[in-house]
Design a protein around this motif. Sequence first.
Motif, PDB file in Angstrom:
ATOM      1  N   SER A   1      -1.560  -2.578  -8.805  1.00 16.90           N
ATOM      2  CA  SER A   1      -1.447  -3.974  -8.374  1.00 16.90           C
ATOM      3  C   SER A   1      -0.280  -4.106  -7.409  1.00 16.90           C
ATOM      4  N   HIS A   2      -0.379  -5.125  -6.553  1.00 15.47           N
ATOM      5  CA  HIS A   2       0.687  -5.409  -5.588  1.00 15.47           C
ATOM      6  C   HIS A   2       0.769  -6.910  -5.386  1.00 15.47           C
ATOM      7  N   SER A   3       1.970  -7.446  -5.378  1.00 13.21           N
ATOM      8  CA  SER A   3       2.174  -8.860  -5.096  1.00 13.21           C
ATOM      9  C   SER A   3       3.504  -9.042  -4.381  1.00 13.21           C
ATOM     10  N   TYR A   4       3.436  -9.357  -3.107  1.00 10.51           N
ATOM     11  CA  TYR A   4       4.625  -9.651  -2.301  1.00 10.51           C
ATOM     12  C   TYR A   4       5.687  -8.550  -2.391  1.00 10.51           C
ATOM     13  N   ASP A   5       6.733  -8.743  -3.194  1.00 12.70           N
ATOM     14  CA  ASP A   5       7.881  -7.833  -3.212  1.00 12.70           C
ATOM     15  C   ASP A   5       7.741  -6.649  -4.155  1.00 12.70           C
TER      16      ASP A   5
ATOM     17  N   PHE B   1       0.838  -1.203   0.000  1.00 16.47           N
ATOM     18  CA  PHE B   1       0.000   0.000   0.000  1.00 16.47           C
ATOM     19  C   PHE B   1       0.871   1.251   0.000  1.00 16.47           C
ATOM     20  N   LEU B   2       1.881   1.270   0.857  1.00 16.48           N
ATOM     21  CA  LEU B   2       2.774   2.428   0.937  1.00 16.48           C
ATOM     22  C   LEU B   2       3.637   2.563  -0.312  1.00 16.48           C
ATOM     23  N   ALA B   3       4.069   1.441  -0.875  1.00 21.46           N
ATOM     24  CA  ALA B   3       4.881   1.491  -2.097  1.00 21.46           C
ATOM     25  C   ALA B   3       4.087   2.078  -3.263  1.00 21.46           C
ATOM     26  N   VAL B   4       2.787   1.819  -3.303  1.00 20.87           N
ATOM     27  CA  VAL B   4       1.937   2.449  -4.321  1.00 20.87           C
ATOM     28  C   VAL B   4       1.983   3.965  -4.166  1.00 20.87           C
ATOM     29  N   ARG B   5       1.965   4.448  -2.927  1.00 23.16           N
ATOM     30  CA  ARG B   5       2.044   5.898  -2.703  1.00 23.16           C
ATOM     31  C   ARG B   5       3.409   6.454  -3.095  1.00 23.16           C
ATOM     32  N   MET B   6       4.456   5.647  -2.948  1.00 20.01           N
ATOM     33  CA  MET B   6       5.772   6.057  -3.435  1.00 20.01           C
ATOM     34  C   MET B   6       5.748   6.216  -4.952  1.00 20.01           C
ATOM     35  N   LEU B   7       5.070   5.299  -5.618  1.00 19.35           N
ATOM     36  CA  LEU B   7       4.964   5.380  -7.076  1.00 19.35           C
ATOM     37  C   LEU B   7       4.153   6.598  -7.505  1.00 19.35           C
ATOM     38  N   LEU B   8       3.105   6.903  -6.772  1.00 15.41           N
ATOM     39  CA  LEU B   8       2.333   8.117  -7.064  1.00 15.41           C
ATOM     40  C   LEU B   8       3.230   9.342  -7.004  1.00 15.41           C
ATOM     41  N   GLN B   9       4.083   9.383  -5.973  1.00 11.48           N
ATOM     42  CA  GLN B   9       4.996  10.520  -5.833  1.00 11.48           C
ATOM     43  C   GLN B   9       5.993  10.569  -6.979  1.00 11.48           C
ATOM     44  N   GLU B  10       6.441   9.402  -7.439  1.00  8.19           N
ATOM     45  CA  GLU B  10       7.336   9.353  -8.603  1.00  8.19           C
ATOM     46  C   GLU B  10       6.668   9.958  -9.830  1.00  8.19           C
ATOM     47  N   ALA B  11       5.343   9.800  -9.917  1.00  9.63           N
ATOM     48  CA  ALA B  11       4.594  10.299 -11.074  1.00  9.63           C
ATOM     49  C   ALA B  11       4.097  11.728 -10.888  1.00  9.63           C
ATOM     50  N   GLY B  12       4.423  12.350  -9.759  1.00  6.05           N
ATOM     51  CA  GLY B  12       4.012  13.734  -9.530  1.00  6.05           C
ATOM     52  C   GLY B  12       2.688  13.884  -8.811  1.00  6.05           C
ATOM     53  N   TYR B  13       2.178  12.794  -8.221  1.00  5.74           N
ATOM     54  CA  TYR B  13       0.930  12.837  -7.475  1.00  5.74           C
ATOM     55  C   TYR B  13       1.212  12.596  -5.988  1.00  5.74           C
ATOM     56  N   THR B  14       0.146  12.673  -5.192  1.00  4.63           N
ATOM     57  CA  THR B  14       0.219  12.271  -3.788  1.00  4.63           C
ATOM     58  C   THR B  14      -1.017  11.439  -3.476  1.00  4.63           C
ATOM     59  N   ASP B  15      -1.049  10.911  -2.284  1.00  2.00           N
ATOM     60  CA  ASP B  15      -2.223  10.150  -1.837  1.00  2.00           C
ATOM     61  C   ASP B  15      -3.494  11.001  -1.887  1.00  2.00           C
ATOM     62  N   PHE B  16      -3.349  12.301  -1.763  1.00  2.00           N
ATOM     63  CA  PHE B  16      -4.520  13.193  -1.770  1.00  2.00           C
ATOM     64  C   PHE B  16      -5.130  13.321  -3.166  1.00  2.00           C
ATOM     65  N   ASP B  17      -4.393  12.914  -4.192  1.00  2.00           N
ATOM     66  CA  ASP B  17      -4.921  12.948  -5.564  1.00  2.00           C
ATOM     67  C   ASP B  17      -5.671  11.675  -5.931  1.00  2.00           C
ATOM     68  N   LEU B  18      -5.574  10.662  -5.082  1.00  2.00           N
ATOM     69  CA  LEU B  18      -6.149   9.352  -5.372  1.00  2.00           C
ATOM     70  C   LEU B  18      -7.428   9.131  -4.581  1.00  2.00           C
ATOM     71  N   TYR B  19      -8.460   8.610  -5.259  1.00  2.00           N
ATOM     72  CA  TYR B  19      -9.680   8.228  -4.543  1.00  2.00           C
ATOM     73  C   TYR B  19     -10.264   6.977  -5.194  1.00  2.00           C
ATOM     74  N   TYR B  20     -11.173   6.328  -4.475  1.00  2.00           N
ATOM     75  CA  TYR B  20     -11.778   5.093  -4.949  1.00  2.00           C
ATOM     76  C   TYR B  20     -13.293   5.276  -5.060  1.00  2.00           C
ATOM     77  N   ASP B  21     -13.878   4.694  -6.113  1.00  2.00           N
ATOM     78  CA  ASP B  21     -15.333   4.786  -6.261  1.00  2.00           C
ATOM     79  C   ASP B  21     -16.010   3.698  -5.427  1.00  2.00           C
ATOM     80  N   GLU B  22     -17.338   3.618  -5.545  1.00  2.00           N
ATOM     81  CA  GLU B  22     -18.096   2.685  -4.694  1.00  2.00           C
ATOM     82  C   GLU B  22     -17.795   1.227  -5.012  1.00  2.00           C
ATOM     83  N   PHE B  23     -17.177   0.956  -6.172  1.00  2.00           N
ATOM     84  CA  PHE B  23     -16.818  -0.413  -6.543  1.00  2.00           C
ATOM     85  C   PHE B  23     -15.372  -0.748  -6.198  1.00  2.00           C
ATOM     86  N   GLY B  24     -14.669   0.216  -5.603  1.00  2.00           N
ATOM     87  CA  GLY B  24     -13.280  -0.011  -5.228  1.00  2.00           C
ATOM     88  C   GLY B  24     -12.279   0.274  -6.321  1.00  2.00           C
TER      89      GLY B  24
END
Length: 212
Positions: free
Chosen positions: A89-93, A53-76
Amino acid sequence: MPLYQKISVDSNSVILIWKIAESFNNLFRAVVLKDNSLARLEGMKSESHQKGFLAVRMLLQEAGYTDFDLYYDEFGKPHLKDNKNISISHSYDFSVVMLSDKNIGIDLELRRDLIKKIARKFAAEAFVYECENNSAEFISKLTVVWGIKEAVFKVRNEVGISFKDHIFTKPFEINHSKTTALLDFIDTKQEFMVHFAEIENYTLVWLWEMNS
């Protein structure tokens, strides 16, 4: 560690891959989370999921975004506030993020023998039979098919979609690294362009709607 790999799919589409080597604390200190993301993180029982979960946020920062730019709809399904399409996506390492102007899906899977035991739950009998007679590629091909179906579902995550009965893949060879897929569900018939690659012991699949 820093960004593991960047794949430029086309002029408007990019895949970012993070190999998780950091401790939870180091990742946590490197990102800023909004309150509901922090609550979600604290509710995760597995440290592996927390780090993904945190590594995804690191990737967002690499792309010029932050967690505050990301949201989820009612279907996830994840979205970005600037309307850029995102799939995660995330899998183990590893954690991966794809950004595009197209309607996209991405999936990352660890290749494991376990997939042989569940193959008939998500793949056509003829395909499983073909794979069983080519044992060298059995796990690789089945993992691609599973990844395709996961990625298609991330694009069109509608209630009632069956991986086996509604999502179909065109026959492919591993060394071709691409194929097409079809979602045939109720009144929807949507084709997808599919690409895949092997990264260490993982299979990465990404796709987009062919008319998007």
